[in-house]
Scaffold this motif. Sequence first.
Motif, PDB file in Angstrom:
ATOM      1  N   GLU A  92       0.591   1.405   0.457  1.00 35.61           N
ATOM      2  CA  GLU A  92       0.353   0.657   1.689  1.00 35.61           C
ATOM      3  C   GLU A  92      -1.021   0.934   2.291  1.00 35.61           C
ATOM      4  N   LEU A  93      -1.845   1.685   1.596  1.00 38.49           N
ATOM      5  CA  LEU A  93      -3.133   2.067   2.162  1.00 38.49           C
ATOM      6  C   LEU A  93      -3.999   0.850   2.481  1.00 38.49           C
ATOM      7  N   GLY A  94      -3.944  -0.174   1.633  1.00 34.60           N
ATOM      8  CA  GLY A  94      -4.738  -1.380   1.875  1.00 34.60           C
ATOM      9  C   GLY A  94      -4.347  -2.094   3.161  1.00 34.60           C
ATOM     10  N   PHE A  95      -3.086  -1.970   3.552  1.00 35.49           N
ATOM     11  CA  PHE A  95      -2.645  -2.565   4.821  1.00 35.49           C
ATOM     12  C   PHE A  95      -3.184  -1.774   5.999  1.00 35.49           C
ATOM     13  N   TRP A  96      -3.082  -0.454   5.937  1.00 29.75           N
ATOM     14  CA  TRP A  96      -3.468   0.377   7.070  1.00 29.75           C
ATOM     15  C   TRP A  96      -4.980   0.488   7.219  1.00 29.75           C
ATOM     16  N   VAL A  97      -5.693   0.450   6.106  1.00 33.15           N
ATOM     17  CA  VAL A  97      -7.160   0.558   6.148  1.00 33.15           C
ATOM     18  C   VAL A  97      -7.730  -0.662   5.423  1.00 33.15           C
ATOM     19  N   PRO A  98      -7.782  -1.809   6.100  1.00 35.04           N
ATOM     20  CA  PRO A  98      -8.254  -3.039   5.451  1.00 35.04           C
ATOM     21  C   PRO A  98      -9.666  -2.865   4.894  1.00 35.04           C
ATOM     22  N   GLY A  99      -9.848  -3.368   3.709  1.00 36.91           N
ATOM     23  CA  GLY A  99     -11.173  -3.316   3.098  1.00 36.91           C
ATOM     24  C   GLY A  99     -11.452  -2.061   2.303  1.00 36.91           C
ATOM     25  N   ILE A 100     -10.536  -1.107   2.303  1.00 37.24           N
ATOM     26  CA  ILE A 100     -10.768   0.103   1.525  1.00 37.24           C
ATOM     27  C   ILE A 100     -10.833  -0.248   0.045  1.00 37.24           C
ATOM     28  N   THR A 101     -11.742   0.365  -0.663  1.00 38.72           N
ATOM     29  CA  THR A 101     -11.909   0.065  -2.081  1.00 38.72           C
ATOM     30  C   THR A 101     -11.066   0.996  -2.942  1.00 38.72           C
ATOM     31  N   GLN A 102     -10.849   0.558  -4.136  1.00 39.24           N
ATOM     32  CA  GLN A 102     -10.091   1.351  -5.105  1.00 39.24           C
ATOM     33  C   GLN A 102     -10.736   2.714  -5.309  1.00 39.24           C
ATOM     34  N   LYS A 103     -12.049   2.745  -5.422  1.00 33.83           N
ATOM     35  CA  LYS A 103     -12.755   4.002  -5.693  1.00 33.83           C
ATOM     36  C   LYS A 103     -12.726   4.957  -4.506  1.00 33.83           C
ATOM     37  N   ALA A 104     -12.598   4.404  -3.291  1.00 30.41           N
ATOM     38  CA  ALA A 104     -12.596   5.251  -2.096  1.00 30.41           C
ATOM     39  C   ALA A 104     -11.230   5.855  -1.808  1.00 30.41           C
ATOM     40  N   ALA A 105     -10.175   5.280  -2.377  1.00 35.60           N
ATOM     41  CA  ALA A 105      -8.804   5.711  -2.056  1.00 35.60           C
ATOM     42  C   ALA A 105      -8.563   7.206  -2.273  1.00 35.60           C
ATOM     43  N   PRO A 106      -9.022   7.805  -3.382  1.00 31.35           N
ATOM     44  CA  PRO A 106      -8.757   9.239  -3.568  1.00 31.35           C
ATOM     45  C   PRO A 106      -9.310  10.118  -2.460  1.00 31.35           C
ATOM     46  N   SER A 107     -10.546   9.884  -2.052  1.00 29.07           N
ATOM     47  CA  SER A 107     -11.138  10.758  -1.038  1.00 29.07           C
ATOM     48  C   SER A 107     -10.589  10.469   0.355  1.00 29.07           C
ATOM     49  N   VAL A 108     -10.229   9.212   0.613  1.00 35.56           N
ATOM     50  CA  VAL A 108      -9.726   8.840   1.938  1.00 35.56           C
ATOM     51  C   VAL A 108      -8.279   9.268   2.123  1.00 35.56           C
ATOM     52  N   PHE A 109      -7.481   9.261   1.045  1.00 36.32           N
ATOM     53  CA  PHE A 109      -6.044   9.458   1.211  1.00 36.32           C
ATOM     54  C   PHE A 109      -5.497  10.699   0.522  1.00 36.32           C
ATOM     55  N   ALA A 110      -5.879  10.945  -0.735  1.00 34.58           N
ATOM     56  CA  ALA A 110      -5.340  12.111  -1.439  1.00 34.58           C
ATOM     57  C   ALA A 110      -6.045  13.401  -1.022  1.00 34.58           C
ATOM     58  N   ARG A 111      -7.331  13.333  -0.838  1.00 40.37           N
ATOM     59  CA  ARG A 111      -8.114  14.530  -0.521  1.00 40.37           C
ATOM     60  C   ARG A 111      -7.647  15.249   0.750  1.00 40.37           C
ATOM     61  N   PRO A 112      -7.311  14.520   1.845  1.00 38.59           N
ATOM     62  CA  PRO A 112      -6.889  15.233   3.064  1.00 38.59           C
ATOM     63  C   PRO A 112      -5.670  16.133   2.865  1.00 38.59           C
ATOM     64  N   LEU A 113      -4.730  15.748   2.000  1.00 40.71           N
ATOM     65  CA  LEU A 113      -3.600  16.633   1.746  1.00 40.71           C
ATOM     66  C   LEU A 113      -4.034  17.831   0.918  1.00 40.71           C
ATOM     67  N   LEU A 114      -4.825  17.607  -0.104  1.00 38.44           N
ATOM     68  CA  LEU A 114      -5.183  18.682  -1.020  1.00 38.44           C
ATOM     69  C   LEU A 114      -6.243  19.629  -0.464  1.00 38.44           C
ATOM     70  N   MET A 115      -7.070  19.143   0.469  1.00 36.59           N
ATOM     71  CA  MET A 115      -8.121  19.978   1.045  1.00 36.59           C
ATOM     72  C   MET A 115      -7.832  20.387   2.493  1.00 36.59           C
ATOM     73  N   GLY A 116      -6.864  19.731   3.132  1.00 30.89           N
ATOM     74  CA  GLY A 116      -6.531  20.036   4.525  1.00 30.89           C
ATOM     75  C   GLY A 116      -6.753  18.834   5.412  1.00 30.89           C
ATOM     76  N   ILE A 117      -5.772  18.524   6.250  1.00 26.18           N
ATOM     77  CA  ILE A 117      -5.797  17.286   7.028  1.00 26.18           C
ATOM     78  C   ILE A 117      -6.897  17.285   8.095  1.00 26.18           C
ATOM     79  N   PHE A 118      -7.364  18.470   8.493  1.00 25.07           N
ATOM     80  CA  PHE A 118      -8.424  18.540   9.490  1.00 25.07           C
ATOM     81  C   PHE A 118      -9.781  18.900   8.872  1.00 25.07           C
ATOM     82  N   THR A 119      -9.842  18.863   7.545  1.00 23.38           N
ATOM     83  CA  THR A 119     -11.068  19.252   6.834  1.00 23.38           C
ATOM     84  C   THR A 119     -11.982  18.045   6.688  1.00 23.38           C
ATOM     85  N   ARG A 120     -13.272  18.268   6.901  1.00 21.80           N
ATOM     86  CA  ARG A 120     -14.255  17.209   6.774  1.00 21.80           C
ATOM     87  C   ARG A 120     -14.346  16.727   5.333  1.00 21.80           C
TER      88      ARG A 120
END
Length: 409
Positions: free
Chosen positions: A381-409
């Motif tokens: 559902e990421l495309g619905f919540w963040v319109p215009g997000i690209t396929q290549k950006a999805a890992p850093s925008v969505f998976a990375r915050p869990l694996l690196m920390g939700i408050f991490t830059r």
Amino acid sequence: MAERKSARSTDRFRRKRDAILDASTAIMNERGVKGLTLADAAAAVGLSTTSVTYYFKRKDDLAAGCMLRGIAWLQATTDEALAAPNPPQRLARLLQLYFERVARAATGAEPPLPTLSDLRALKDAQRAEVFEAYMRLFRRVRTLFDSPDMAWLSRGRRTARTHMLLEQLFWSATWLPKYDPEDYDRVRDRMYDILVGGFAIEGATWAPIPVPLAELAAREGPDMSRETFLLAATRLINSRGYRGASVDKISAALNVTKGSFYHHNEAKDDLVVACFDRTFDVMRRVQRLAMAMDGTQWQRISSAAAALAEYQLSEYGPLLRVSALSALPGEIRTEQVAHSDRVSDRFASMISDGIAEGSIRPIDPVIAAQMLNATLNAGAELGFWVPGITQKAAPSVFARPLLMGIFTR
């Protein structure tokens, strides 16, 4: 005198209405909106079906009432959590209040919270009302990240992290029953630790190894034809729910006849099972490819997460949302949950190996794996919540915050 009589009548109405909602929430959580009936709700509270229609005229009114009451509780809980002075403390308070409530529900002290994943199964009018309420809740939860220290976080990334956070709460309902309610505090603390600290050790970098997504797609021939059919069905079920993804709509999306549908599947439940089988097969293939990579377990787990996040927005995706489980009969649903658990268990093994080799922090691997599974599933559902997000950006925008920390830059 008349006022006291009116007050007693109002209290009586409210108590009966709440009793109907309590019983209906339990039924809906077990069987989905599709399996909730006015007759079953009436029987659960010792009323006639006609009596229940005095409070809720139609089944969808009743299902929406359950969801709206749950959203109202989450809204009030969020408001209380947001009184904390900074994002980490707000998150800690939100988790504390949420787990206290689900513990009381698990012991029978309070009614359960409703499953919101079946929202799309409601009819149009009720769905619009519930969705509007959910959007108000979502926007309120998003302010958890409001802080001068987090001004670097863009609106889109804040939205993505809010979606991921809420999914952790909702997904926990599928695996929390494995624990005794007295252990919920420990589970909560471990979830908080993972959300804030991520999986990565200090000094680790986010550099997932690319996985060729074409390797995850079916090849030419009959398998490719079936893949095309299942992909169209998956997209419809994800966007419109089980009820909205009719055989006619699925067939129309592919420009084929109903006969072609029944050539592939004997019934609609069979189709949902086939879509889940496809989803779990893709996830297992990604896991196998990641496990065969050179490097550390941190690199492998982050590469698998990145690949699946990207897959969700690719021409081959998405994967079927877990919300479709509620539409399946109990026995079939249990079987599919077992498939999901096996995917999580493999992630847990990879995380355990990473902890042993020192490339992943000492976290609870079982809980972390379920949280990773929740994140990857929500990526549909990421495309619905963040319109215009690209396929290549999805890992850093969505998976990375869990694996690196939700408050991490």
